[in-house]
Write an enzyme that holds these catalytic residues in place. Structure first.
Site, PDB file in Angstrom:
ATOM      1  CG  ASP A 239      31.626  92.347 -13.044  1.00 24.60           C
ATOM      2  OD1 ASP A 239      32.656  91.840 -12.928  1.00 24.60           O
ATOM      3  OD2 ASP A 239      31.276  92.894 -14.052  1.00 24.60           O
ATOM      4  CD  GLU A 298      36.053  93.540 -10.841  1.00 23.42           C
ATOM      5  OE1 GLU A 298      37.115  93.168 -11.860  1.00 23.42           O
ATOM      6  OE2 GLU A 298      35.003  93.982 -11.258  1.00 23.42           O
TER       7      GLU A 298
END
Ligand code: NOJ
Ligand code: CA
Length: 570
Positions: A239, A298
Site C-alpha cells: 500500500d 501500489e
C-alpha cells in the site's frame, strides 16, 4: 457463422463449483527453476469485508473466503490478493492497522488464515496479502507510545511529529493536504494537556504516517514481512509504496487542491528516490524464501517511466498500472498507454500489469457509461485486458459485470474519502457493496442463510446478476470471464510475451500474438468492417462471420460497436 458471445457452453455447475481433481499446489517447475508465475498471473482482488461472510454478522471474513475458494479456482484465476484483515478500528476499511501480525476478530483468527493458505495452495491458488507500511492506525501501540513520549523522544521518532508554525505553534508545519481532504497535520496534546506538536497523516487523522528514516521502523517491518512469509504467503501488495519517504525538509508545496496533481507531478511526499532503498531491502528478504514470493507496488508515479523504477530487477515484481485504469474507452488512447506500458516495463525487464477496477475507484461498467453500453464496453475491455502481455488484476464483482452503487443510504456510508467525491457523499462505498452470490434478495447469499443483511445493502436489481444466475449462462459476463481465463491458460500465445499491432481504422485496435492469435477491438459507436483474421475463439458480443465475404478479394467481417473478438489465426 454466427457467434453470440462465448462460443462454447459452460459445464453445468452449481454456485459452489466442484473442482477438477488435477488441482495442484503452487510449486517450482519440475526442473526446480523459478517459474516466473507472476509474469502473467491473473490475480483476483478480494475486498474482504464484501466478498463472503462466513459467520453471519454481515461482514465478509476469512471463513467466507475459504468457502468460496472453489469458486475462484473454477473461475480460473491464479492468485488471490486479500485486502487488510489485521486488527483495525476501521477508520479506513482496514488500511489503518493497529497490529501488523494478527487478525481482527471480525475477520477470524490466525488459525483461519493458516487454513485459508493451506486450502488455497491445495487448490493451486496463490495468496497475496496487503502490507500497509506508510502509516499505522492511531490505535497502534507505537502511536500511543509516541504520544506519551516527549518531543524528540525515540517513540516519537517512529512517526513524523513537528512543532507548528505561528507564535503559539497553532498553524500546521507545512501546507500539505490529506488525500482525504483538509490539512495533512493534526495537533496533539502533551501529557499535561497543553497543545503540543503536530503529526503528519497523508490520509485520515486516524492514519499517522510512519517515519521510514527511523531504523527501528525498518527493522519492525522486516519482522512483519517474515511473519507472513513464514506463514506461507506468496506475496504482498504494498500500500502507498511510493509514499514512505518524504522530502527531508518537508517543504511547502505552494498551492492547494494537491490531490489533483497526484500521479502527475512530483510532490515532496510521494515518489522520492530514497524510497527505492526500502524496496531493495524487501526484495532481498523475498528472495531469501523459496517459491518466488512477490511484491506488487501500489505506486502513483507521475509517469510510467518513474513507475518502472519500482519494478527494477532488484526491487518489487509488479506495479499496478493505474495509467491504464485511467485511460478512457478510446482506441487511440488505449494503444498509446499499452505501448508505453510495455515499453517502460520492458526497459527494466518487468512484465506490465493491467487493471480496470479496484476498491478505490468507481466500477468500470459505470465509468464506461453504465447500463447496456457500460456493460458492453466492460465485456470488450475484459477481452482486451486478458489478451495483453503481462499480468492482470480482476476486482471482485467485475466478473459479474457489477455497476457502481450510487444510491446507498447516506447513513450507512463509511468511507472517509466520501467528502471528496463529486457528489459529496458517495466516496468509495459504491464499489464495495457485498457480492451477490445467489437468491433473489439482498444479501444474495453473501451471509449464511441470508438472515442478516450485508454491511451495505445490495440493490434489488442485482438478482439477475448473482453468481448462481450467471454460472450456467454462457453469454453472461461470468461466462465470458470463465472462458477467457480458460483460453488464456490454454493458448500458447497468451500471457507473457509480445504483441504486434496491425494498422486498422480509427476507433479500432487490431493486434496479433504468436503463435496464431489475433485480437480485434472496436471502441466506437458504429460498426466497422475489418479483414477476417481467422476463426473466432471468443467474442464479447454478437459477431456474424459470413461464410463468404469479400472487399476487393479480401474476406471481411463487420464488427459491432464496443466489441472485442479473439481469433485463432493460421
Ligand atoms: C490505498 C488503498 O487502496 C486505499 O483503500 C487506502 O485508503 C489508502 N491506500 C490508504 O491506505
Ligand atoms: Ca463475518
Amino acid at each position: 457463422m454466427t457467434v453470440t458471445g462465448p462460443a462454447r457452453t459452460l459445464p453445468a455447475a452449481p454456485a459452489q463449483p466442484t473442482l477438477p481433481a488435477s488441482a495442484t499446489a503452487p510449486s517450482a517447475s519440475s526442473s526446480g527453476a523459478p517459474e516466473g508465475w507472476w509474469r502473467d498471473a491473473v490475480i483476483y482482488q478480494v475486498y474482504i469485508r464484501s466478498f463472503a461472510d462466513g459467520n453471519g454478522d454481515g461482514i465478509g471474513d476469512l471463513l467466507g473466503i475459504r468457502t468460496r475458494l472453489p469458486y475462484l479456482r473454477a473461475l480460473g484465476v491464479d492468485a488471490v490478493w486479500i485486502t487488510p484483515f489485521y486488527p483495525s478500528p476501521m477508520a479506513d476499511g482496514g488500511y489503518d492497522v493497529a497490529d501488523y501480525c494478527a487478525v481482527d476478530p471480525q475477520f477470524g483468527r490466525l488459525g483461519d488464515f493458516d487454513a485459508l493458505i493451506a486450502e488455497a495452495h491445495e487448490l493451486g491458488l496463490r495468496v497475496i496479502v496487503d502490507l500497509v507500511p506508510n502509516h499505522s492506525s492511531d490505535r497502534h501501540r507505537w502511536f500511543a507510545e509516541a504520544l506519551a513520549d516527549a518531543a524528540g523522544g525515540p517513540a516519537r521518532a517512529r512517526y513524523i511529529f513537528r512543532p507548528g508554525k505561528g507564535g503559539d505553534g497553532q498553524l500546521p508545519p507545512n501546507d500539505w493536504e490529506s488525500i482525504f481532504g483538509g490539512p495533512a497535520w493534526t495537533r496533539t496534546f502533551d501529557p499535561d494537556g497543553a497543545p503540543g506538536e503536530w503529526y503528519l497523516h497523508l490520509f485520515d487523522p486516524a492514519q499517522p504516517d510512519l517515519n521510514w528514516r527511523d531504523e527501528g521502523v525498518r527493522a519492525q517491518f522486516e519482522q512483519i514481512l517474515r511473519f507472513w512469509l513464514d506463514r506461507g504467503v506468496d506475496g504482498f501488495r504494498v500500500d502507498v509504496a511510493h509514499g514512505m519517504i518524504k522530502h527531508p525538509d518537508l517543504p511547502d508545496i505552494g498551492y492547494s487542491n494537491q490531490i489533483t496533481m497526484l500521479g502527475s507531478a512530483v510532490l515532496p511526499y510521494f515518489d522520492q528516490d530514497e524510497v527505492h532503498e526500502i524496496h531493495r531491502s524487501w526484495r532481498a528478504i523475498l528472495d531469501s524464501y523459496p517459491g518466488e514470493r512477490i511484491a506488487v507496488a501500489e505506486a502513483w508515479a507521475p509517469s510510467l517511466e518513474r513507475l518502472a523504477a519500482y519494478v527494477r530487477p532488484d526491487e518489487l515484481h509488479q506495479a499496478f498500472n493505474f495509467h491504464y485504469l485511467n485511460t478512457p474507452w478510446e482506441a487511440g488512447a488505449l494503444r498509446e498507454v499499452i505501448d508505453l506500458s510495455l515499453r517502460t516495463a520492458g526497459l527494466v525487464g518487468a512484465p506490465s500489469t493491467w487493471v480496470l477496477s479496484n476498491h478505490d475507484v468507481q466500477r468500470h461498467v459505470t465509468r464506461y457509461g453504465g447500463g447496456e453500453r457500460g456493460l458492453r464496453r466492460a465485456r470488450a475491455a475484459a477481452l482486451l485486458m486478458l489478451a495483453l502481455p503481462g499480468s492482470a488484476y480482476v476486482y471482485q464483482g467485475e466478473e459479474l459485470g457489477l455497476e457502481e452503487v450510487l444510491d446507498l443510504p447516506v447513513e450507512l456510508l463509511q468511507d472517509p474519502q466520501r467528502f471528496r467525491s463529486a457528489d459529496g457523499v458517495s466516496g468509495r462505498d459504491g464499489c464495495r457493496v457485498p457480492l451477490p452470490w445467489s437468491g433473489t434478495a439482498s444479501p444474495f447469499g453473501f451471509t449464511p442463510l441470508n438472515i442478516v443483511d450485508g454491511w451495505l445493502p445490495a440493490p434489488a436489481r442485482w438478482a439477475a446478476g448473482t453468481v448462481e444466475a450467471q454460472w450456467q449462462e454462457p453469454n453472461s459476463m461470468l461466462g465470458l470471464y470463465r472462458q477467457a481465463l480458460r483460453l488464456r491458460r490454454e493458448h500458447p500465445a497468451l500471457g507473457d510475451g509480445a504483441l504486434d499491432w496491425t494498422d486498422s481504422p480509427t476507433d479500432t485496435l487490431v493486434f496479433t500474438r504468436e503463435p496464431g492469435f489475433a485480437c480485434t477491438v472496436i471502441t466506437g459507436d458504429v460498426a466497422v468492417e475489418l479483414p477476417i483474421p481467422g476463426r473466432v475463439l471468443l467474442a464479447s458480443g454478437p459477431v456474424h462471420v459470413p461464410a463468404e465475404s469479400t472487399a476487393g478479394g479480401e474476406a471481411v467481417v463487420v464488427l459491432p460497436p464496443d466489441t472485442a473478438v479473439w481469433w485463432a489465426r493460421g
